[in-house]
Design an enzyme around this catalytic site. Structure first.
Site, PDB file in Angstrom:
ATOM      1  N   TYR A  24       0.798  -1.227   0.000  1.00 59.26           N
ATOM      2  CA  TYR A  24       0.000   0.000   0.000  1.00 59.26           C
ATOM      3  C   TYR A  24       0.830   1.277   0.000  1.00 59.26           C
ATOM      4  CZ  TYR A  24      -3.613  -3.362   1.157  1.00 59.26           C
ATOM      5  OH  TYR A  24      -4.457  -4.433   1.134  1.00 59.26           O
ATOM      6  N   ASN A  75     -13.177   3.731  -1.625  1.00 67.52           N
ATOM      7  CA  ASN A  75     -12.237   2.621  -1.512  1.00 67.52           C
ATOM      8  C   ASN A  75     -12.841   1.708  -0.444  1.00 67.52           C
ATOM      9  OD1 ASN A  75     -10.231   0.784  -0.943  1.00 67.52           O
ATOM     10  ND2 ASN A  75      -8.573   2.283  -1.068  1.00 67.52           N
ATOM     11  N   HIS A  81     -14.983  -7.178  -1.569  1.00 61.60           N
ATOM     12  CA  HIS A  81     -15.107  -8.579  -1.942  1.00 61.60           C
ATOM     13  C   HIS A  81     -16.196  -9.309  -1.167  1.00 61.60           C
ATOM     14  CE1 HIS A  81     -11.238  -7.167  -3.225  1.00 61.60           C
ATOM     15  NE2 HIS A  81     -10.856  -7.062  -1.971  1.00 61.60           N
ATOM     16  N   ASP A  88     -25.547  -2.695  -2.418  1.00 63.70           N
ATOM     17  CA  ASP A  88     -26.962  -2.331  -2.465  1.00 63.70           C
ATOM     18  C   ASP A  88     -27.187  -0.879  -2.064  1.00 63.70           C
ATOM     19  OD1 ASP A  88     -27.743  -4.845  -3.342  1.00 63.70           O
ATOM     20  OD2 ASP A  88     -28.402  -5.527  -1.358  1.00 63.70           O
ATOM     21  N   HIS A 101      -8.871   1.488  -5.627  1.00 62.28           N
ATOM     22  CA  HIS A 101      -8.032   0.585  -4.828  1.00 62.28           C
ATOM     23  C   HIS A 101      -6.586   1.035  -4.998  1.00 62.28           C
ATOM     24  CE1 HIS A 101     -11.277  -2.171  -3.992  1.00 62.28           C
ATOM     25  NE2 HIS A 101     -11.658  -1.982  -5.244  1.00 62.28           N
ATOM     26  N   ILE A 102      -5.871   1.153  -3.918  1.00 60.52           N
ATOM     27  CA  ILE A 102      -4.479   1.594  -3.956  1.00 60.52           C
ATOM     28  C   ILE A 102      -3.613   0.554  -4.658  1.00 60.52           C
ATOM     29  CG2 ILE A 102      -2.470   2.136  -2.515  1.00 60.52           C
ATOM     30  CD1 ILE A 102      -4.542   3.310  -0.466  1.00 60.52           C
ATOM     31  N   SER A 103      -3.827  -0.699  -4.330  1.00 57.34           N
ATOM     32  CA  SER A 103      -3.062  -1.783  -4.965  1.00 57.34           C
ATOM     33  C   SER A 103      -3.828  -2.295  -6.192  1.00 57.34           C
ATOM     34  CB  SER A 103      -2.837  -2.929  -3.977  1.00 57.34           C
ATOM     35  OG  SER A 103      -4.057  -3.589  -3.691  1.00 57.34           O
ATOM     36  N   ARG A 112      -9.496 -11.450  -4.088  1.00 61.13           N
ATOM     37  CA  ARG A 112      -9.544  -9.995  -4.250  1.00 61.13           C
ATOM     38  C   ARG A 112      -9.877  -9.572  -5.681  1.00 61.13           C
ATOM     39  NH1 ARG A 112      -7.454  -7.769   0.454  1.00 61.13           N
ATOM     40  NH2 ARG A 112      -5.960  -9.100   1.541  1.00 61.13           N
TER      41      ARG A 112
END
Length: 149
Positions: A24, A75, A81, A88, A101-103, A112
């Protein structure tokens, strides 16, 4: 909608800079907030920046955003997941949503690779480090008609 853009951060993002910096990076959540506020200022967008570790807290903020936010950058972290409930809640929002997402979640563990949030997002940005937040805000500015000319 002329309200702020809600920037939501899910569980464990309060540990940025301390938790798995090899994945990260070394930047902190405060660094992410500074980047978002600076980017928003340049785009003429007010930023409402929040982080929560509890699913129900994130859902409550999403419900509030239905009436107040021009858009959402989220994020969802580990909830990406697992949380159909967050998906919803986001699906009830008329404003555009960008998932960040950072990664690069597609280069990580197979669980993931799937995100429920992606089903309701107008765009998904992953693997760009914290710069992904600035990219998300720029895209959101285009979607809400606030992009610089």
């Amino acid at each position: 909608m002329t309200g702020p853009v809600l920037v939501l951060n899910g569980p464990n993002l309060n540990l940025l800079g301390k938790r798995q910096p090899e994945i990260y990076g070394c930047e902190t959540l405060a660094d992410v907030e500074t980047l978002c506020r600076r980017t928003g200022e340049g785009l003429g967008i007010a930023i409402d920046f929040r982080q929560g570790n509890a699913e129900h807290e994130l859902i409550g903020w999403i419900h509030d955003a239905r009436e107040l936010a021009a858009g959402i950058v989220i994020n969802p972290a580990g909830y990406s997941h697992t949380s159909i409930a967050i998906m919803d809640a986001l699906a009830t929002c008329a404003c555009p949503i960008i998932e960040v997402h950072i990664s690069n979640i597609h280069r990580r563990e197979s669980f993931r690779h799937h995100s429920h949030v992606s089903y309701v997002a107008a765009g998904v940005i992953c693997g760009c480090g914290i710069e992904g937040y600035a990219l998300a805000l720029r895209r959101l500015a285009t979607l809400i008609g606030k992009a610089p000319t």
